[in-house]
Design a protein around this motif. Sequence first.
Motif, mmCIF file in Angstrom:
data_model
loop_
_atom_site.group_PDB
_atom_site.id
_atom_site.type_symbol
_atom_site.label_atom_id
_atom_site.label_comp_id
_atom_site.label_asym_id
_atom_site.label_seq_id
_atom_site.Cartn_x
_atom_site.Cartn_y
_atom_site.Cartn_z
ATOM 1 N N ASP A 172 0.815 -1.169 0.088
ATOM 2 C CA ASP A 172 0.196 0.099 -0.063
ATOM 3 C C ASP A 172 1.065 1.286 0.051
ATOM 4 O O ASP A 172 0.604 2.204 -0.500
ATOM 5 N N ILE A 173 2.051 1.326 0.677
ATOM 6 C CA ILE A 173 2.765 2.364 0.774
ATOM 7 C C ILE A 173 3.590 2.762 -0.478
ATOM 8 O O ILE A 173 3.569 3.833 -0.971
ATOM 9 N N VAL A 174 3.940 1.730 -1.198
ATOM 10 C CA VAL A 174 4.472 1.827 -2.521
ATOM 11 C C VAL A 174 3.471 2.544 -3.381
ATOM 12 O O VAL A 174 3.660 3.438 -4.315
ATOM 13 N N ALA A 175 2.371 2.074 -3.316
ATOM 14 C CA ALA A 175 1.223 2.654 -4.272
ATOM 15 C C ALA A 175 0.842 4.090 -3.809
ATOM 16 O O ALA A 175 0.561 4.765 -4.539
ATOM 17 N N ASN A 176 1.107 4.434 -2.521
ATOM 18 C CA ASN A 176 0.844 5.634 -2.090
ATOM 19 C C ASN A 176 1.911 6.649 -2.770
ATOM 20 O O ASN A 176 1.522 7.473 -3.367
ATOM 21 N N LEU A 177 3.178 6.141 -2.745
ATOM 22 C CA LEU A 177 4.442 6.811 -3.258
ATOM 23 C C LEU A 177 4.128 6.903 -4.818
ATOM 24 O O LEU A 177 4.305 8.220 -5.207
ATOM 25 N N LYS A 178 3.721 6.242 -5.551
ATOM 26 C CA LYS A 178 3.534 6.261 -7.056
ATOM 27 C C LYS A 178 2.180 7.203 -7.237
ATOM 28 O O LYS A 178 2.629 7.711 -8.247
ATOM 29 N N ALA A 179 1.225 7.110 -6.407
ATOM 30 C CA ALA A 179 0.151 8.335 -6.819
ATOM 31 C C ALA A 179 0.821 9.632 -6.415
ATOM 32 O O ALA A 179 0.531 10.538 -7.286
ATOM 33 N N LYS A 180 1.704 9.650 -5.299
ATOM 34 C CA LYS A 180 2.133 11.169 -5.255
ATOM 35 C C LYS A 180 3.227 11.531 -6.521
ATOM 36 O O LYS A 180 3.109 12.941 -6.912
ATOM 37 N N GLU A 181 3.655 10.577 -6.767
ATOM 38 C CA GLU A 181 4.882 10.917 -8.016
ATOM 39 C C GLU A 181 3.995 11.160 -9.144
ATOM 40 O O GLU A 181 4.390 12.231 -9.995
ATOM 41 N N LYS A 182 2.944 10.239 -9.484
ATOM 42 C CA LYS A 182 2.043 10.781 -10.714
ATOM 43 C C LYS A 182 1.587 12.090 -10.685
ATOM 44 O O LYS A 182 1.261 12.653 -11.583
ATOM 45 N N ALA A 183 1.314 12.464 -9.378
ATOM 46 C CA ALA A 183 0.416 13.773 -9.371
ATOM 47 C C ALA A 183 1.557 15.050 -9.461
ATOM 48 O O ALA A 183 1.263 16.128 -9.458
ATOM 49 N N GLY A 184 2.845 14.550 -9.955
ATOM 50 C CA GLY A 184 3.927 15.702 -9.949
ATOM 51 C C GLY A 184 4.849 15.958 -8.930
ATOM 52 O O GLY A 184 5.472 17.138 -8.953
ATOM 53 N N PHE A 185 4.804 15.167 -7.780
ATOM 54 C CA PHE A 185 5.601 15.584 -6.565
ATOM 55 C C PHE A 185 6.586 14.446 -6.268
ATOM 56 O O PHE A 185 6.475 13.472 -6.400
ATOM 57 N N ASP A 186 7.604 14.864 -5.869
ATOM 58 C CA ASP A 186 8.761 14.038 -5.405
ATOM 59 C C ASP A 186 8.550 13.312 -4.414
ATOM 60 O O ASP A 186 7.861 13.967 -3.285
ATOM 61 N N THR A 187 9.148 12.229 -4.024
ATOM 62 C CA THR A 187 8.834 11.134 -3.028
ATOM 63 C C THR A 187 10.201 10.922 -2.398
ATOM 64 O O THR A 187 11.082 10.910 -3.375
ATOM 65 N N THR A 188 10.346 10.741 -1.129
ATOM 66 C CA THR A 188 11.735 10.546 -0.459
ATOM 67 C C THR A 188 11.563 9.543 0.558
ATOM 68 O O THR A 188 10.372 9.131 0.670
ATOM 69 N N LEU A 189 12.565 9.217 1.066
ATOM 70 C CA LEU A 189 12.504 8.101 2.300
ATOM 71 C C LEU A 189 11.582 8.504 3.334
ATOM 72 O O LEU A 189 11.100 7.677 4.129
ATOM 73 N N THR A 190 11.272 9.889 3.319
ATOM 74 C CA THR A 190 10.510 10.462 4.707
ATOM 75 C C THR A 190 9.182 9.889 4.170
ATOM 76 O O THR A 190 8.423 9.935 5.192
#
Length: 531
Positions: A172-190
Amino acid sequence: MALLKLCSLSFLLSSAVFAADYAPVSSSCPSSSTTLVREASSGLSTEESTWAEARKAIADEALATWLAKQNSAWAEATTLPKLALSSSGGGYRAMLGGAGVIKGFDSRDSNVSTSGLWQALTYHAGLSGGAWLVASVAGNNWPTVSSLVTGLWNDTLDETLLLAEGLDGAIDIVANLKAKEKAGFDTTLTDSWGRLLSYQILYGDDGGVNKTLSGIAEFTEYTSHNAPFPIMTSTGVEVWDGQCSPDALGTQYEFSPLEFGSWDSGVAAFVPTEYLGSSLSNGAPSGSDCVTGYDQLGYMFGTSSSLFNLACIPADVNATEIGTLLYEILIKVHEAATKDLFGVFPNPFYEYTTSSDVSAQDTLYLVDGAESGQNIPLWPLIQPARGIDVIFANDLSADTDYNWPNGTEILQTYTTATAEGLTTMPQIPSVDTFLSEGLNTRPVFFGCNDADVITIIYLPNYNYSYASNVSTLQLEYEATETAALVANGVEIASYGGKADFGPCLACGIMQKSGATLPSECTDCLASYCYN
């Protein structure tokens, strides 16, 4: 078991699909103003000032009730100080010990000499483990600590973060990060760190994925002014100048349900928390659309506890099991880079004239609020604009080799405040004095005899009923350990049940009111006041 799951993780994470709940979204900018940023020199925002005034009225009623229980001489007291609590960092040790202090202050949840002071607080600040505590209390609409222990923490802390919600949770967390990236925002370890923590700290589907910091302002306890105003802190790093970590004068940022920003010169500005992530230039939106949802609550307290920058080389992050898990999650989204060691925020103060230190940067890089050496988040509470008179400073730092506090953190705040010309901070003695006089083992009142400074009631970690000096790195707690740390926190709040502590604490608080003190206060202040 953890290693077995990690061996299977890389393969299974590839099955993650987009989960849009975590992604920030475009929304209309507020039409009432052409700028979203305000200068810190204007003081508090109108919204916070109005809220705090209403809260203070309710807090005063609670304080008056508590004072009357300590000494009948206080029954007619009318001018009452404004109180705040500061919860230090220190991982789960700090979260659970600090929770015990809240329980010891909360008349709904305990019956000790300090019960009722929680209801008398106007502000509550936390960083790192203390930010987890602030978020778990405020983010769940201020339940009692006892209900959090039995309803959430006993189940979630009994499994290490490595196993949070099992592999399904990691997917689920990977899916969350992918969605944030798709929306145009960087994701990090945080991002992954905050999401993992959320399963242990927040109620709600997918670890409270829909909860935002600004959304707390819609909770019933907030709108009815029945709880203290929550603040979390973080420290800025000048990555663009080659820094990996902040220095002792690193910019202190604060997050609240209303605003994000800093009082420090070089930034000295605030933006509504709700619109974090929006593209701004000189305080104004770059277009007709703004962004909401970037202030996802787990990302906020994940940023306040983000220590990955200490590695400074992405490849070194996976030197521990938790680092391995976070790294495995992140590389399913993008190849790791140096920026992934920080909490990253589109800079709301880009080209803002008063924010000279960051105005040329399009991104802010934030880390654990304690990395400037101020592990007790006093900085937002000693700002003159908030007008706080007394701060309870709960110190669960691990300054010594045996994980006890020794005064280093509160001294650093005093040193920094002195350097910055912030005169509200009382004088703090050296670490040698803390140790030689045992100030790190008992409550101490700093600033008693100076009407121009805030009184700080220092409440350090001490093993009243349990060896509470557990490692900051311990990530798994059995229910018996959780209960023991919380119970010891109650003892920290009430000085181990010492008979004179409640009445003497009342003296220390009311000395800041300017009221005439009862004769009993003379001996009390001689015993508990440092200066």
